[in-house]
Scaffold this motif. Structure first.
Motif, PDB file in Angstrom:
ATOM      1  N   ARG A  15       1.070  -1.623  -0.229  1.00 42.91           N
ATOM      2  CA  ARG A  15       0.065  -0.089  -0.319  1.00 42.91           C
ATOM      3  C   ARG A  15       1.076   1.596   0.217  1.00 42.91           C
ATOM      4  O   ARG A  15       0.694   1.823  -0.884  1.00 42.91           O
ATOM      5  CB  ARG A  15      -1.290   0.159   1.180  1.00 42.91           C
ATOM      6  N   ALA A  16       2.174   0.868   0.743  1.00 41.08           N
ATOM      7  CA  ALA A  16       2.590   2.484   0.814  1.00 41.08           C
ATOM      8  C   ALA A  16       3.489   2.758  -0.867  1.00 41.08           C
ATOM      9  O   ALA A  16       3.944   3.717  -0.905  1.00 41.08           O
ATOM     10  CB  ALA A  16       4.415   2.413   2.260  1.00 41.08           C
ATOM     11  N   ARG A  17       3.482   1.340  -1.343  1.00 37.65           N
ATOM     12  CA  ARG A  17       4.935   1.884  -2.773  1.00 37.65           C
ATOM     13  C   ARG A  17       3.166   2.227  -4.005  1.00 37.65           C
ATOM     14  O   ARG A  17       3.411   3.191  -4.319  1.00 37.65           O
ATOM     15  CB  ARG A  17       5.300  -0.275  -2.993  1.00 37.65           C
ATOM     16  N   HIS A  18       1.651   1.812  -3.667  1.00 40.41           N
ATOM     17  CA  HIS A  18       1.440   2.132  -4.666  1.00 40.41           C
ATOM     18  C   HIS A  18       1.066   3.753  -3.900  1.00 40.41           C
ATOM     19  O   HIS A  18       0.769   4.203  -5.484  1.00 40.41           O
ATOM     20  CB  HIS A  18      -0.158   1.926  -4.417  1.00 40.41           C
ATOM     21  N   LYS A  19       0.791   4.302  -2.981  1.00 39.60           N
ATOM     22  CA  LYS A  19       0.497   5.630  -2.518  1.00 39.60           C
ATOM     23  C   LYS A  19       1.768   6.379  -3.176  1.00 39.60           C
ATOM     24  O   LYS A  19       1.809   7.413  -2.920  1.00 39.60           O
ATOM     25  CB  LYS A  19       0.708   5.958  -0.922  1.00 39.60           C
ATOM     26  N   ALA A  20       3.054   5.789  -3.156  1.00 43.19           N
ATOM     27  CA  ALA A  20       3.829   6.622  -2.961  1.00 43.19           C
ATOM     28  C   ALA A  20       4.110   7.107  -4.410  1.00 43.19           C
ATOM     29  O   ALA A  20       4.240   8.367  -5.325  1.00 43.19           O
ATOM     30  CB  ALA A  20       5.352   6.075  -2.819  1.00 43.19           C
ATOM     31  N   CYS A  21       3.737   6.497  -5.180  1.00 34.70           N
ATOM     32  CA  CYS A  21       4.127   5.303  -7.080  1.00 34.70           C
ATOM     33  C   CYS A  21       2.885   6.265  -7.403  1.00 34.70           C
ATOM     34  O   CYS A  21       3.286   7.664  -8.604  1.00 34.70           O
ATOM     35  CB  CYS A  21       3.251   4.565  -7.261  1.00 34.70           C
ATOM     36  N   ILE A  22       1.983   7.087  -6.613  1.00 27.75           N
ATOM     37  CA  ILE A  22       0.432   7.710  -7.076  1.00 27.75           C
ATOM     38  C   ILE A  22       1.066   9.480  -6.950  1.00 27.75           C
ATOM     39  O   ILE A  22       1.061  10.052  -7.439  1.00 27.75           O
ATOM     40  CB  ILE A  22      -0.998   7.053  -6.145  1.00 27.75           C
ATOM     41  N   ALA A  23       1.569   9.330  -5.489  1.00 26.05           N
ATOM     42  CA  ALA A  23       2.361  10.774  -5.631  1.00 26.05           C
ATOM     43  C   ALA A  23       3.288  11.495  -6.243  1.00 26.05           C
ATOM     44  O   ALA A  23       3.501  12.656  -6.721  1.00 26.05           O
ATOM     45  CB  ALA A  23       2.720  10.590  -4.061  1.00 26.05           C
ATOM     46  N   ASN A  24       4.308  10.121  -6.645  1.00 24.07           N
ATOM     47  CA  ASN A  24       4.967  10.789  -7.971  1.00 24.07           C
ATOM     48  C   ASN A  24       4.368  11.052  -9.143  1.00 24.07           C
ATOM     49  O   ASN A  24       5.410  12.426  -9.477  1.00 24.07           O
ATOM     50  CB  ASN A  24       6.496   9.618  -8.172  1.00 24.07           C
ATOM     51  N   VAL A  25       3.639  10.783  -9.335  1.00 23.63           N
ATOM     52  CA  VAL A  25       3.139  10.860 -10.674  1.00 23.63           C
ATOM     53  C   VAL A  25       2.163  11.804 -10.460  1.00 23.63           C
ATOM     54  O   VAL A  25       2.375  13.111 -11.255  1.00 23.63           O
ATOM     55  CB  VAL A  25       1.608   9.787 -10.676  1.00 23.63           C
ATOM     56  N   LYS A  26       1.582  12.384  -9.532  1.00 25.66           N
ATOM     57  CA  LYS A  26       0.886  12.954  -9.458  1.00 25.66           C
ATOM     58  C   LYS A  26       2.041  14.621  -9.547  1.00 25.66           C
ATOM     59  O   LYS A  26       1.512  15.883 -10.987  1.00 25.66           O
ATOM     60  CB  LYS A  26       0.211  13.103  -8.286  1.00 25.66           C
ATOM     61  N   ALA A  27       2.950  14.417  -9.607  1.00 20.87           N
ATOM     62  CA  ALA A  27       4.162  15.883  -9.511  1.00 20.87           C
ATOM     63  C   ALA A  27       4.087  16.250 -10.312  1.00 20.87           C
ATOM     64  O   ALA A  27       4.971  17.198 -10.417  1.00 20.87           O
ATOM     65  CB  ALA A  27       4.839  14.908  -7.880  1.00 20.87           C
ATOM     66  N   ARG A  28       4.862  14.588 -10.830  1.00 20.35           N
ATOM     67  CA  ARG A  28       5.858  14.368 -11.912  1.00 20.35           C
ATOM     68  C   ARG A  28       5.043  14.913 -13.310  1.00 20.35           C
ATOM     69  O   ARG A  28       5.388  15.516 -14.082  1.00 20.35           O
ATOM     70  CB  ARG A  28       6.655  13.166 -12.314  1.00 20.35           C
ATOM     71  N   LEU A  29       3.429  14.176 -13.231  1.00 17.28           N
ATOM     72  CA  LEU A  29       2.850  14.128 -14.545  1.00 17.28           C
ATOM     73  C   LEU A  29       1.902  15.626 -14.377  1.00 17.28           C
ATOM     74  O   LEU A  29       1.345  16.863 -14.925  1.00 17.28           O
ATOM     75  CB  LEU A  29       2.449  13.304 -15.618  1.00 17.28           C
ATOM     76  N   ASN A  30       0.169  14.954 -14.110  1.00 19.72           N
ATOM     77  CA  ASN A  30      -0.960  16.187 -13.576  1.00 19.72           C
ATOM     78  C   ASN A  30      -1.096  15.245 -13.165  1.00 19.72           C
ATOM     79  O   ASN A  30      -1.874  14.006 -12.244  1.00 19.72           O
ATOM     80  CB  ASN A  30      -1.345  16.411 -14.731  1.00 19.72           C
ATOM     81  N   ASP A  31      -3.131  15.807 -12.664  1.00 18.12           N
ATOM     82  CA  ASP A  31      -3.700  15.085 -11.384  1.00 18.12           C
ATOM     83  C   ASP A  31      -4.186  13.434 -12.158  1.00 18.12           C
ATOM     84  O   ASP A  31      -4.624  12.992 -11.825  1.00 18.12           O
ATOM     85  CB  ASP A  31      -5.302  15.745 -11.140  1.00 18.12           C
ATOM     86  N   GLU A  32      -4.914  14.040 -13.752  1.00 17.80           N
ATOM     87  CA  GLU A  32      -5.511  12.889 -14.688  1.00 17.80           C
ATOM     88  C   GLU A  32      -4.720  11.669 -14.447  1.00 17.80           C
ATOM     89  O   GLU A  32      -5.093  10.826 -13.529  1.00 17.80           O
ATOM     90  CB  GLU A  32      -5.720  13.752 -15.411  1.00 17.80           C
ATOM     91  N   ALA A  33      -3.208  11.536 -14.410  1.00 23.94           N
ATOM     92  CA  ALA A  33      -2.748  10.792 -14.979  1.00 23.94           C
ATOM     93  C   ALA A  33      -2.585   9.882 -13.467  1.00 23.94           C
ATOM     94  O   ALA A  33      -2.236   8.312 -13.347  1.00 23.94           O
ATOM     95  CB  ALA A  33      -1.601  11.076 -14.479  1.00 23.94           C
ATOM     96  N   ALA A  34      -2.255  10.806 -12.131  1.00 23.73           N
ATOM     97  CA  ALA A  34      -2.863  10.867 -10.616  1.00 23.73           C
ATOM     98  C   ALA A  34      -3.735   9.385 -10.650  1.00 23.73           C
ATOM     99  O   ALA A  34      -3.956   8.642 -10.084  1.00 23.73           O
ATOM    100  CB  ALA A  34      -2.237  10.831  -9.932  1.00 23.73           C
ATOM    101  N   ILE A  35      -4.962   9.959 -10.704  1.00 24.35           N
ATOM    102  CA  ILE A  35      -6.487   9.720 -11.026  1.00 24.35           C
ATOM    103  C   ILE A  35      -6.648   8.822 -11.221  1.00 24.35           C
ATOM    104  O   ILE A  35      -6.793   6.702 -11.224  1.00 24.35           O
ATOM    105  CB  ILE A  35      -7.479  10.325 -11.183  1.00 24.35           C
ATOM    106  N   VAL A  36      -6.383   7.890 -13.187  1.00 23.92           N
ATOM    107  CA  VAL A  36      -5.960   6.909 -13.421  1.00 23.92           C
ATOM    108  C   VAL A  36      -5.160   5.633 -13.403  1.00 23.92           C
ATOM    109  O   VAL A  36      -5.645   4.769 -12.880  1.00 23.92           O
ATOM    110  CB  VAL A  36      -5.734   6.759 -15.049  1.00 23.92           C
ATOM    111  N   LEU A  37      -3.900   6.094 -12.680  1.00 22.53           N
ATOM    112  CA  LEU A  37      -3.315   4.862 -11.911  1.00 22.53           C
ATOM    113  C   LEU A  37      -3.904   4.605 -10.435  1.00 22.53           C
ATOM    114  O   LEU A  37      -3.952   3.611 -10.118  1.00 22.53           O
ATOM    115  CB  LEU A  37      -1.846   5.743 -10.835  1.00 22.53           C
ATOM    116  N   ASP A  38      -4.430   5.513  -9.862  1.00 31.71           N
ATOM    117  CA  ASP A  38      -4.999   4.875  -8.768  1.00 31.71           C
ATOM    118  C   ASP A  38      -6.389   4.055  -8.974  1.00 31.71           C
ATOM    119  O   ASP A  38      -6.210   2.843  -7.988  1.00 31.71           O
ATOM    120  CB  ASP A  38      -5.429   6.326  -7.955  1.00 31.71           C
ATOM    121  N   ALA A  39      -6.609   4.512  -9.656  1.00 29.22           N
ATOM    122  CA  ALA A  39      -7.712   3.852 -10.631  1.00 29.22           C
ATOM    123  C   ALA A  39      -6.974   2.162 -10.597  1.00 29.22           C
ATOM    124  O   ALA A  39      -7.548   1.063  -9.805  1.00 29.22           O
ATOM    125  CB  ALA A  39      -8.704   4.243 -11.536  1.00 29.22           C
ATOM    126  N   ILE A  40      -6.253   1.957 -10.976  1.00 28.79           N
ATOM    127  CA  ILE A  40      -6.103   0.526 -12.316  1.00 28.79           C
ATOM    128  C   ILE A  40      -5.367   0.243 -11.032  1.00 28.79           C
ATOM    129  O   ILE A  40      -5.206  -1.188 -10.543  1.00 28.79           O
ATOM    130  CB  ILE A  40      -4.965   0.951 -12.862  1.00 28.79           C
TER     131      ILE A  40
END
Length: 523
Positions: free
Chosen positions: A268-293
């Motif tokens: 769970r910590a790994r997934h949370k860290a990946c979502i936070a990184n994508v949100k900061a590096r790309l954008n909110d929409e990419a983070a939402i899609v990653l979170d859903a997957i």
């Protein structure tokens, strides 16, 4: 192999929780590897009684795993079975993360589950009877409270926060001569590697997946647990205890012991860290899609590899995305665009449009972004530009190439690169160039795996220093902390407030540093 400062941090943690003798045993196992009881006695120079007591406590708290192996007899004697002990470094380091794990449980399942979970963290391994009776004693509730506690325990198991304990002493059979080397877990098909005896022991000890999270409620009131329940109930909250060998090793198969499933928390910590990184590096929409997957992957019956999400259809991804906060307005085209940003390739067959996310690549990018500020702060902006150039390329660079690409004078570039090489941030190779005149050239690169190990060891060192500083600050103001709150006036009040401020700052820094340690070691 555990890094030097990793060993020191683990030894300090064991010393803080269980005392110096246990720390000495752990230090011996971490430095020397898997050992027999006789070898531990020889290397630690402790008495047999002390070593046996330490091993039992460490096994009970999931810091050591015993294993049985067959040893050939000498001079025609029959083979004999011997017991060896291996230190579980990851489980020791997880003790720093107990507050994070408690917070996860509290947020998802509530305070009732949190209380039961804290008991497992405190005692290491408990039977269901011990868990329920401990909760009953602490909550001062009757049978209805016990039923509620059983429901809370089932919630913890269903969420995979708690699992059955591994076998106390699995037997590892010697490999036959014609047996091929086993595949490493998570390795690509076709790549073969020798599996160590420690890996084999952990796999043999792990319960079957069908039993790992199975709660048999018809046997939870077994009378054989009454005596061990009494011992647990007699312990004050926060206290430590030593159990006899029969309790700790749980030889009786009818008695099922439970422990915290660290693997789930790290996932769970790994997934949370990946979502936070994508949100900061790309954008909110990419983070939402990653979170859903990742949420769909967690709920999938298929066991997902660490470095990839499950393969999911575009329709199931869409259904999960629109349920997320901020995802309601996203259509298929925006989701596909976000998937491309996440590194997914467009499927060749549109009928079966499915996607999976390469988490390994996201984690590697996050690691690079974690190291770059360190280089910038220590060595300056020119070194930072050079490091970025080398880390993003997959080839060797001549000094002239580095100098030209980063707009740094060659003389200064050589000086900076040698400083980075001396501190193990870049690698250097020398080659002889033969032509009209023979000359020596230096080639530069970044070996990421070697760099990650070096940075991780530095982080272990920093974490150890922070824990030592916290202990020092508390020791300095021990008398102030022991005084009643109403007597803390004037100068004492100022001292107390200063200590609380310093402690909060240090503990916050330690938690942030531990997030980085997980990124480099656990993810």
């Amino acid at each position: 192999m555990v890094s030097p400062h990793g060993v020191k941090l683990a030894v300090y943690l064991i010393s803080s929780f269980f005392g110096d003798h246990n720390a000495k045993v752990i230090e011996c196992l971490l430095n020397r590897g898997t050992l027999t009881l006789a070898q531990i006695l020889r290397f630690t120079e402790l008495s047999r009684e002390n070593v046996r007591s330490c091993l039992l406590v460490l096994i009970h708290h999931n810091c050591v795993q015993a294993l049985a192996i067959q040893q050939e007899g000498a001079f025609g004697d029959a083979p004999k079975i011997i017991t060896q002990y291996m230190a579980l470094f990851d489980n020791i380091i997880h003790r720093m993360r107990f507050p994070k794990f408690i917070e996860m449980v509290s947020q998802e399942l509530g305070k009732e589950c949190e209380g039961i979970f804290e008991g497992l963290l405190q005692h290491g391994r408990l039977s269901l009877n011990q868990i329920l009776d401990r909760h009953k004693q602490m909550a001062s509730q009757g049978d209805s409270g016990k039923d509620a506690a059983l429901d809370s325990f089932k919630s913890l198991v269903n969420a995979r926060f708690v699992e059955r304990c591994p076998a106390p002493e699995p037997f590892i059979a010697p490999p036959s001569d014609d047996e091929t080397p086993a595949k490493k877990r998570g390795a690509k098909a076709g790549k073969m590697a020798e599996v160590t005896i420690e890996q084999r022991a952990l796999e043999a000890a792990a319960p079957m997946e069908s039993l790992r999270f199975l709660v048999e409620t018809d046997s939870w009131n077994d009378a054989s647990d009454k005596e061990s329940n009494k011992k647990t109930n007699d312990i004050a909250v926060g206290g430590k205890r030593k159990l006899d060998e029969s309790e700790l090793l749980a030889k009786d198969e009818s008695k099922v012991l439970w422990r915290v499933n660290f693997e789930e928390f790290i996932r769970r910590a790994r997934h949370k860290a990946c979502i936070a990184n994508v949100k900061a590096r790309l954008n909110d929409e990419a983070a939402i899609v990653l979170d859903a997957i990742l949420e769909l992957s967690r709920s999938s019956e298929t066991k997902v590899k660490v470095d990839n999400s499950a393969s999911l259809s575009i329709n199931s991804i869409y259904d999960a995305v629109i349920k997320k906060e901020g995802g309601l307005g996203m259509d298929f085209e925006r989701i596909r665009a976000a998937l491309v940003q996440l590194g997914c390739e467009t499927p060749l067959i549109p009928i079966d449009e499915s996607y999976s996310i390469d988490l390994k690549n996201i984690i590697e990018l996050a690691r690079t972004e974690e190291v770059e500020p360190i280089v910038l702060k220590r060595y300056g902006r020119e070194a930072y530009r050079m490091f970025r150039l080398l880390s993003k390329a997959s080839r060797l660079f001549l000094t002239d190439e580095v100098s030209d690409a980063t707009f740094v004078e060659k003389k200064d570039a050589v000086k900076i690169l040698l400083g980075l090489w001396k501190d193990d941030y870049v690698e250097m190779k020398k080659i002889i160039v033969r032509g009209t005149s023979q000359s020596e050239q230096m080639l530069w690169s970044v070996n990421k795996q070697s760099l990650w190990r070096h940075v991780l060891d530095e982080m272990y060192h920093a974490a150890l220093n922070l824990r030592l500083r916290i202990t020092h600050e508390i020791e300095q103001e021990k008398e102030t902390l022991q005084m009643p709150r109403e007597k803390l006036t004037g100068e004492l009040s100022i001292k107390y407030k200063r200590l609380m401020k310093v402690r909060i700052a240090l503990e916050s820094a330690l938690m942030n540093l531990d997030d980085a340690i997980m990124l480099f070691h656990d993810f």
